[in-house]
Design a protein around this motif. Structure first.
Motif, PDB file in Angstrom:
ATOM      1  N   PHE A 204       2.166 -12.959 -38.699  1.00  0.00           N
ATOM      2  CA  PHE A 204       2.762 -11.966 -37.807  1.00  0.00           C
ATOM      3  C   PHE A 204       4.291 -12.032 -37.886  1.00  0.00           C
ATOM      4  CE2 PHE A 204      -0.400 -10.437 -34.364  1.00  0.00           C
ATOM      5  CZ  PHE A 204      -1.397 -10.288 -35.306  1.00  0.00           C
TER       6      PHE A 204
ATOM      7  N   THR B   7       7.491  -5.743 -34.836  1.00  0.00           N
ATOM      8  CA  THR B   7       6.413  -5.013 -34.165  1.00  0.00           C
ATOM      9  C   THR B   7       5.180  -5.889 -34.027  1.00  0.00           C
ATOM     10  OG1 THR B   7       7.296  -3.032 -35.231  1.00  0.00           O
ATOM     11  CG2 THR B   7       5.183  -2.811 -34.131  1.00  0.00           C
ATOM     12  N   PHE B   8       4.893  -6.674 -35.062  1.00  0.00           N
ATOM     13  CA  PHE B   8       3.725  -7.555 -35.023  1.00  0.00           C
ATOM     14  C   PHE B   8       3.996  -8.765 -34.143  1.00  0.00           C
ATOM     15  CE2 PHE B   8       3.190  -4.872 -38.648  1.00  0.00           C
ATOM     16  CZ  PHE B   8       1.833  -4.582 -38.654  1.00  0.00           C
TER      17      PHE B   8
ATOM     18  N   LYS C 169       5.803  -8.556 -31.411  1.00  0.00           N
ATOM     19  CA  LYS C 169       5.559  -8.015 -30.073  1.00  0.00           C
ATOM     20  C   LYS C 169       4.057  -7.947 -29.788  1.00  0.00           C
ATOM     21  CE  LYS C 169       7.992  -6.806 -27.459  1.00  0.00           C
ATOM     22  NZ  LYS C 169       8.686  -7.577 -26.392  1.00  0.00           N
ATOM     23  N   LEU C 170       3.274  -7.605 -30.801  1.00  0.00           N
ATOM     24  CA  LEU C 170       1.827  -7.573 -30.647  1.00  0.00           C
ATOM     25  C   LEU C 170       1.307  -8.977 -30.326  1.00  0.00           C
ATOM     26  CD1 LEU C 170      -0.820  -5.982 -30.815  1.00  0.00           C
ATOM     27  CD2 LEU C 170      -0.822  -6.383 -33.286  1.00  0.00           C
TER      28      LEU C 170
ATOM     29  N   LEU D 237       1.988  -9.755 -26.769  1.00  0.00           N
ATOM     30  CA  LEU D 237       1.004  -9.082 -25.920  1.00  0.00           C
ATOM     31  C   LEU D 237      -0.310  -9.858 -25.902  1.00  0.00           C
ATOM     32  CD1 LEU D 237       0.160  -6.545 -24.278  1.00  0.00           C
ATOM     33  CD2 LEU D 237      -0.482  -5.493 -26.443  1.00  0.00           C
ATOM     34  N   LEU D 238      -0.763 -10.303 -27.080  1.00  0.00           N
ATOM     35  CA  LEU D 238      -2.021 -11.047 -27.173  1.00  0.00           C
ATOM     36  C   LEU D 238      -1.934 -12.397 -26.450  1.00  0.00           C
ATOM     37  CD1 LEU D 238      -2.965 -10.288 -30.887  1.00  0.00           C
ATOM     38  CD2 LEU D 238      -4.049  -9.353 -28.831  1.00  0.00           C
TER      39      LEU D 238
ATOM     40  N   LEU E 186       1.000   1.234 -38.261  1.00  0.00           N
ATOM     41  CA  LEU E 186       0.002   1.081 -37.206  1.00  0.00           C
ATOM     42  C   LEU E 186      -0.710   2.401 -36.903  1.00  0.00           C
ATOM     43  CD1 LEU E 186       1.765  -1.346 -34.689  1.00  0.00           C
ATOM     44  CD2 LEU E 186      -0.169  -1.839 -36.185  1.00  0.00           C
TER      45      LEU E 186
ATOM     46  N   VAL F  74      -1.751   2.752 -29.759  1.00  0.00           N
ATOM     47  CA  VAL F  74      -0.489   2.733 -30.516  1.00  0.00           C
ATOM     48  C   VAL F  74       0.556   3.600 -29.817  1.00  0.00           C
ATOM     49  CG1 VAL F  74       0.624   3.191 -32.732  1.00  0.00           C
ATOM     50  CG2 VAL F  74      -1.680   2.238 -32.685  1.00  0.00           C
TER      51      VAL F  74
ATOM     52  N   TYR G 142       1.939   1.599 -27.008  1.00  0.00           N
ATOM     53  CA  TYR G 142       2.742   0.535 -27.603  1.00  0.00           C
ATOM     54  C   TYR G 142       4.109   1.075 -28.014  1.00  0.00           C
ATOM     55  CZ  TYR G 142       3.372  -3.703 -30.465  1.00  0.00           C
ATOM     56  OH  TYR G 142       3.818  -4.878 -31.012  1.00  0.00           O
TER      57      TYR G 142
END
Length: 201
Positions: free
Chosen positions: A12, A18-19, A21-22, A25-26, A119, A142, A145
């Protein structure tokens, strides 16, 4: 040897903001992600590889001009924290006030837009070819997001949110909100009162 969770976290990080931030979030969803993944993704909150200070200083000069040091007395080149969109440094204003400055990583908006195109493409494929995924509305996810990231890359929005939060809790002596220095805040730089504390986590 790295664990699977460590490998995913490093992947990531390689894929970009962006990943990351993903991953952040996870990290807040232990109901969806195994505990070892949550522990790795939590590192994204303030342990992303920092940029050298000369890159940060360049952003500051782009925002405040070459007379940057007429406003700021000094900067600590070692970041307090480094995340996907920005990193934070201690600084001292010309009048001696200690502050922290959050400085956006250069080119971050362009990078995020490119990542979001990928994405959207993947979400479209999932929506078209995986029937079971449709009730999750991947394109809608998305979209949400994107809206979140769009707001997070404008520090004037964040500064106004802090001011509103401060006004809402002005009568509560148990809550301390850092003062925002709006004269030293732009879309890419947020300057706030320096406070010490312990992360809620």
């Amino acid at each position: 040897n790295y664990t699977v969770a460590e490998r995913v976290r490093m992947s990531f990080e390689e894929l970009g903001p962006t990943f990351i931030k993903l991953g952040q979030l996870l990290a807040t969803r232990p109901d969806l992600v195994p505990e070892d993944f949550v522990a790795e993704f939590e590192k994204f909150h303030d342990q992303v590889n920092p940029l050298p200070f000369d890159v940060i200083e360049k952003v500051l000069k782009e925002e405040f001009g070459d007379n940057l040091y007429e406003y700021f007395q000094s900067f600590d080149p070692t970041p307090v924290g480094s995340a996907s969109i920005a990193q934070v440094h201690r600084a001292v204003l010309k009048n001696g006030t200690e502050v922290v400055i959050k400085v956006q990583r250069p080119g971050i908006v362009h990078t995020i837009n490119e990542d979001l195109n990928v994405l959207y493409f993947l979400a479209g494929l999932i929506d078209t070819y995986i029937d079971e995924a449709r009730h999750f509305n991947p394109l809608g996810i998305v979209d949400e997001y994107f809206k979140t990231l769009d707001l997070e890359t404008n520090f004037v929005v964040e500064a106004n949110n802090i001011r509103r939060f401060s006004q809402n809790f002005a009568s509560d002596l148990h809550i301390k909100i850092p003062q925002v220095y709006f004269e030293f805040t732009t879309e890419r730089v947020l300057t706030m009162q320096a406070l010490t504390g312990i992360p809620v986590s």
